[in-house]
Every structure is written in structure tokens, then in C-alpha cells.
Design a protein around this motif. Structure first.
Motif, PDB file in Angstrom:
ATOM      1  N   ARG A 120       0.849  -1.192   0.000  1.00 40.05           N
ATOM      2  CA  ARG A 120       0.000   0.000   0.000  1.00 40.05           C
ATOM      3  C   ARG A 120       0.883   1.240   0.000  1.00 40.05           C
ATOM      4  N   LEU A 121       0.643   2.106  -0.967  1.00 38.66           N
ATOM      5  CA  LEU A 121       1.328   3.391  -1.043  1.00 38.66           C
ATOM      6  C   LEU A 121       0.464   4.461  -0.397  1.00 38.66           C
ATOM      7  N   GLU A 122       1.115   5.473   0.182  1.00 39.64           N
ATOM      8  CA  GLU A 122       0.342   6.619   0.646  1.00 39.64           C
ATOM      9  C   GLU A 122      -0.273   7.309  -0.565  1.00 39.64           C
ATOM     10  N   SER A 123      -1.579   7.496  -0.524  1.00 41.50           N
ATOM     11  CA  SER A 123      -2.260   8.196  -1.602  1.00 41.50           C
ATOM     12  C   SER A 123      -1.894   9.668  -1.561  1.00 41.50           C
ATOM     13  N   ASP A 132       1.720   7.002 -10.248  1.00 38.90           N
ATOM     14  CA  ASP A 132       2.252   5.833  -9.556  1.00 38.90           C
ATOM     15  C   ASP A 132       1.731   4.535 -10.177  1.00 38.90           C
ATOM     16  N   VAL A 133       0.458   4.531 -10.595  1.00 35.13           N
ATOM     17  CA  VAL A 133      -0.093   3.340 -11.255  1.00 35.13           C
ATOM     18  C   VAL A 133       0.686   3.042 -12.530  1.00 35.13           C
ATOM     19  N   ARG A 134       0.977   4.088 -13.302  1.00 32.95           N
ATOM     20  CA  ARG A 134       1.767   3.897 -14.528  1.00 32.95           C
ATOM     21  C   ARG A 134       3.165   3.396 -14.190  1.00 32.95           C
ATOM     22  N   LEU A 135       3.718   3.901 -13.106  1.00 38.54           N
ATOM     23  CA  LEU A 135       5.056   3.472 -12.681  1.00 38.54           C
ATOM     24  C   LEU A 135       5.054   1.986 -12.329  1.00 38.54           C
ATOM     25  N   VAL A 136       4.029   1.541 -11.611  1.00 42.45           N
ATOM     26  CA  VAL A 136       3.919   0.129 -11.250  1.00 42.45           C
ATOM     27  C   VAL A 136       3.752  -0.722 -12.504  1.00 42.45           C
TER      28      VAL A 136
END
Length: 198
Positions: A120-123, A132-136
């Protein structure tokens, strides 16, 4: 660490960052993750909620006094946890997202190596979360992580588990700025990976 972890149970990780930018430092980006057995999460939430001062919604490293930082860090050090931190340097003010990408790739790869199944990342802001989704997704395409590692977001005002990596990241950047006391307290359970921000 994680001595009570059973191979049959799952590991989760919680991720937050601390950043140094300024004239007197080349800049650093500490992306910290705290790994714990999923079965321990509810007890950990209770432990850290109990550390809040009255009328305070969350623990937040930058807002805590030295005495309270000692208390928070001591509590983390006494727990059955492992922290994995990517420390990216140098970081220019205009290149914080680049530093985040480099550190995120490192941390996610290391987490999967530890056997973590969910992170879980801090939103942050919606646009930053989409970034961040693109990074993942990019990390998956590069083969740095598999599709078995689930990555999601949470907000620190609602999720006490994010208070732990906030403190760990704060301890790392404090050491970068010349105050190592909190990092020394965590030395038995922290794995710091140096990352060149390219």
C-alpha cells in the motif's frame, strides 16, 4: 526479523517517503517500506493509534517533537518488522518524481524478493496516484515485479500502518541531515539500498 512469520501466511508492506531538497544538501529521496505479517496488522494499528496525542488525527514525523520521535522509533524498533528503504540521491527540486520512480522500482523489486504479496502506497493527489499506477505497470513490463504483487493506495488519516514508513523514512532523512539517533535505533531491522537517481 519477522520471526513469527509462518510460510502459510501473507506478508504486506506499507510505503511512504521523505524528501530533502535545499541549498545545503544535494537532495535525497527516502522511499521507506515496512513489512509485516498480515495477521499482525490489526494489533499494529491499535498500537500506533494509542501513541497519538489527544485530538491528533495521525502520527506525522515532521510534526513530532524529538521526545515523541524517540517514542515512535523505539516502538517500531521493538516490533517484529522489517523495513526496506530506497535512498535516492541526488535529488533536484524539479526532479522529485524521477527520484520517486527510481526508488519505487527498487523498493517494489526488493519487496517481492522478501515474499510480500500486497503493498500500500500513501495516496497523494489523484494525478500523482495515476502516475504511480503507470510506474507500477512499467515495473511489471520491465520484469522488475510480477503481477502477483498487488499494489494499492491508502490515506494516512485513515490507515495507521502508513505512520510506520513515514517514521522510518523520517529517521533516514534525519540521519542524512546529521541526526542519526533514530536510524541507529532501527539498525537491527532496516535494509537501506542506495539508489542513483538517473
Amino acid at each position: 526479523m519477522l520471526s513469527n512469520h509462518s510460510p502459510a501466511s501473507a506478508l504486506s508492506a506499507w510505503i511512504d517517503e521523505s524528501i530533502i531538497v535545499g541549498k545545503d544538501h544535494p537532495g535525497a529521496y527516502a522511499l521507506a517500506s515496512v513489512i509485516t505479517d498480515v495477521s499482525a496488522v490489526d494489533d499494529l494499528r491499535d498500537t500506533f493509534r494509542a501513541l497519538r496525542e489527544k485530538k491528533v488525527v495521525r502520527l506525522h514525523w515532521v510534526a513530532e517533537s524529538t521526545k515523541r520521535r524517540d517514542l515512535i522509533t523505539h516502538t517500531i524498533a521493538e516490533l517484529d518488522l522489517v523495513s526496506v528503504v530506497a535512498l535516492g540521491k541526488p535529488v533536484h527540486r524539479q526532479k522529485q518524481e524521477r527520484a520517486r520512480r527510481c526508488c519505487m522500482e527498487c523498493v517494489l523489486h526488493e519487496l517481492e524478493g522478501y515474499g510480500v504479496t500486497s503493498a500500500r502506497l500513501e495516496s497523494r493527489a489523484p494525478a500523482q496516484d495515476r502516475h504511480d499506477v503507470r510506474l507500477v505497470d512499467s515495473a511489471r513490463e520491465k520484469g522488475l515485479i510480477s503481477r502477483d504483487l498487488l499494489v494499492d493506495f491508502a490515506r494516512p488519516t485513515h490507515e495507521p500502518m502508513l505512520w510506520l514508513p513515514d517514521a522510518v523514512a523520517g529517521a533516514v532523512t534525519a540521519a542524512e541531515l546529521g541526526e542519526p539517533r533514530w536510524l541507529l535505533m532501527l539498525s537491527e531491522s532496516i535494509d537501506i539500498r542506495q539508489v542513483k537517481v538517473r
